[in-house]
Scaffold this active site. Structure first.
Site, short mmCIF file in Angstrom:
data_model
loop_
_atom_site.label_atom_id
_atom_site.label_comp_id
_atom_site.label_asym_id
_atom_site.label_seq_id
_atom_site.Cartn_x
_atom_site.Cartn_y
_atom_site.Cartn_z
N ASP A 197 -11.17 -9.02 7.40
CA ASP A 197 -12.81 -8.89 6.68
C ASP A 197 -13.38 -10.27 6.77
O ASP A 197 -14.17 -10.46 7.03
CB ASP A 197 -12.74 -8.42 5.35
CG ASP A 197 -12.75 -6.84 5.50
OD1 ASP A 197 -12.34 -6.32 6.50
OD2 ASP A 197 -12.65 -6.13 4.29
N ASP A 208 -5.33 -7.20 5.85
CA ASP A 208 -6.57 -6.41 5.31
C ASP A 208 -7.69 -7.48 4.85
O ASP A 208 -8.77 -7.17 5.18
CB ASP A 208 -6.34 -5.50 4.25
CG ASP A 208 -7.28 -4.27 3.82
OD1 ASP A 208 -8.53 -4.47 4.28
OD2 ASP A 208 -7.21 -3.75 2.76
N ASP A 259 -2.90 -18.37 1.94
CA ASP A 259 -3.84 -19.03 1.52
C ASP A 259 -4.58 -20.13 2.43
O ASP A 259 -5.78 -20.34 2.41
CB ASP A 259 -3.48 -19.63 -0.04
CG ASP A 259 -2.26 -20.26 0.16
OD1 ASP A 259 -1.46 -20.00 1.01
OD2 ASP A 259 -1.89 -20.74 -1.11
N LYS A 271 3.67 -15.36 2.91
CA LYS A 271 3.67 -16.22 1.61
C LYS A 271 4.97 -16.41 1.10
O LYS A 271 5.53 -16.24 0.08
CB LYS A 271 2.98 -15.28 0.52
CG LYS A 271 2.51 -16.22 -0.71
CD LYS A 271 1.64 -17.48 -0.58
CE LYS A 271 1.40 -18.04 -1.92
NZ LYS A 271 0.46 -19.21 -1.75
N TYR A 324 0.73 -1.08 -0.09
CA TYR A 324 -0.14 0.06 -0.10
C TYR A 324 0.80 1.10 -0.12
O TYR A 324 0.26 2.38 -0.52
CB TYR A 324 -0.89 -0.11 1.33
CG TYR A 324 -2.06 -0.98 1.15
CD1 TYR A 324 -2.35 -1.83 0.04
CD2 TYR A 324 -2.63 -1.34 2.35
CE1 TYR A 324 -3.23 -2.61 0.28
CE2 TYR A 324 -3.51 -2.34 2.46
CZ TYR A 324 -3.97 -2.91 1.34
OH TYR A 324 -4.82 -3.99 1.38
#
Length: 357
Positions: A249, A245, A221, A189, A138
């Site tokens: 959620d 992020d 994942d 990852k 970001y």
């Protein structure tokens, strides 16, 4: 207790109003609470042609804590990227050095039927995601758009973390786990990304400082899958900005609704910005339909983390639970047979319970 109030856009003013009623009760009892209001996001653009007006940033810098509603709305979709409402949030996080985002996901027993998972899978859910907030893709440079050698439009972003940034958020994760179940899962990852290889190395090095906390590593994942398959196996998750992020959620839906989840974004000294994790929901703005509980619970986090008043935090949380125990539900958390109430009525119930406690 200096608190900057930034209602923002959409349902932001409605949910912040109910949270401020909680502050009204506490101030009426003698707590030295001072409040000042500012505009951010689309509201900031409307008043000062910028999503983070200088006056708002000055207000936030002078405060001990910031309470924020939500930002964004379709009327701002055509603005240049640097003037979009979301830049107000990113800007204030960076300006205040709010590097650690804490997002608890707690399933109240009264809302077990509201979760997207079966009750026997999700019952007892109580986890927290510690998300690094000022680095990663970001904020990484270079970024932008260009035309490539084949003449096609191309977008590019840079995922970047420095060793010190990883170590800093890792320590927040370990400290958080030490106060809970002493289990920390670091999500990355590392089988694909060089950034994640470094992440895993640094987190493992920091783990030597916390021999009482059990550390495990998990690819993002797999973490996303396990949150759905076995959510109660998690205690504390620490991860980077992008993965955090997404995972937070996902975790919100396990708890019944994104409207239930608060968050805290903290600097190194405990100053924080507190907000529900949901968006501005412009489709229901002004209709008295929004769930204010995530914002009210964000106030509880404020008293716990910035003002070190766990007693008040627990009292606010008990008031929320009392309202739920009475069967009151906003539409997003309602099941068959529940009493559906509006934003203000839910706030009424919490305030009444707070006074009783």
């Amino acid at each position: 207790m200096k608190i900057a109030i930034l209602p923002g856009d959409g349902i932001g003013p409605e949910i912040v109003r109910e949270a401020e009623r909680v502050l009204d009760v506490l101030a009426g009892e003698g707590l030295p609470i001072e409040r000042a209001r500012g505009a951010i996001g689309g509201a900031g653009y409307d008043t000062a042609r910028h999503p983070l007006p200088p006056s708002t940033l000055e207000l936030a810098q002078a405060a001990d804590a910031v309470l924020l509603g939500a930002v964004g709305g379709p009327k701002y979709d055509t603005l240049p990227r640097e003037l979009r409402p979301e830049q107000g949030i990113l800007g204030i996080r960076k300006a205040l050095a709010l590097f650690a985002n804490l997002r608890p996901a707690l399933l109240y027993p009264e809302l077990a039927s509201s979760s997207t998972l079966k009750a026997d899978v999700v019952a007892g859910l109580d986890l927290i995601i510690v998300r690094e907030l000022t680095g990663d893709i970001y904020f990484g440079e270079p970024r932008g758009r260009r035309t490539n050698a084949a003449g096609e439009r191309e977008g590019f972003d840079t995922m970047r973390y420095a060793e010190s940034e990883i170590a800093r958020i890792a320590r927040v994760g370990f400290e958080t786990a030490r106060k809970r179940g002493r289990k920390l899962v670091s999500v990355d990852k590392a089988n694909v990304l060089d950034t994640s290889i470094l992440w895993r190395e640094v987190v493992s090095e920091v783990a030597a400082e916390y021999p009482d906390v059990v550390l495990t590593h998990m690819y993002v994942d797999n973490a996303a899958m396990q949150l759905v398959r076995s959510p109660r196996s998690f205690d504390v998750i620490v991860t980077g900005n992008l993965f955090g992020d997404i995972l937070s959620d996902e975790a919100s839906m396990l708890a019944g609704s994104i409207g239930m989840l608060p968050s805290a974004s903290l600097d190194a000294k405990g100053k924080g910005l507190y907000e529900p994790i949901h968006g501005s929901a412009p489709d229901i703005a002004g209709q008295d339909r929004a769930n204010p509980l995530g914002t009210i619970l964000s106030v509880a986090m404020m008293f716990r983390h910035t003002f070190s008043r766990t007693d008040i935090a627990q009292r606010i949380e008990a008031a929320v639970r009392d309202a739920l125990r009475r069967g009151l539900r906003t539409a997003d958390i309602a099941a068959a047979g529940d009493t559906i109430v509006g934003t203000q009525a839910m706030g009424d119930a919490v305030v009444a319970a707070l006074r009783e406690h």
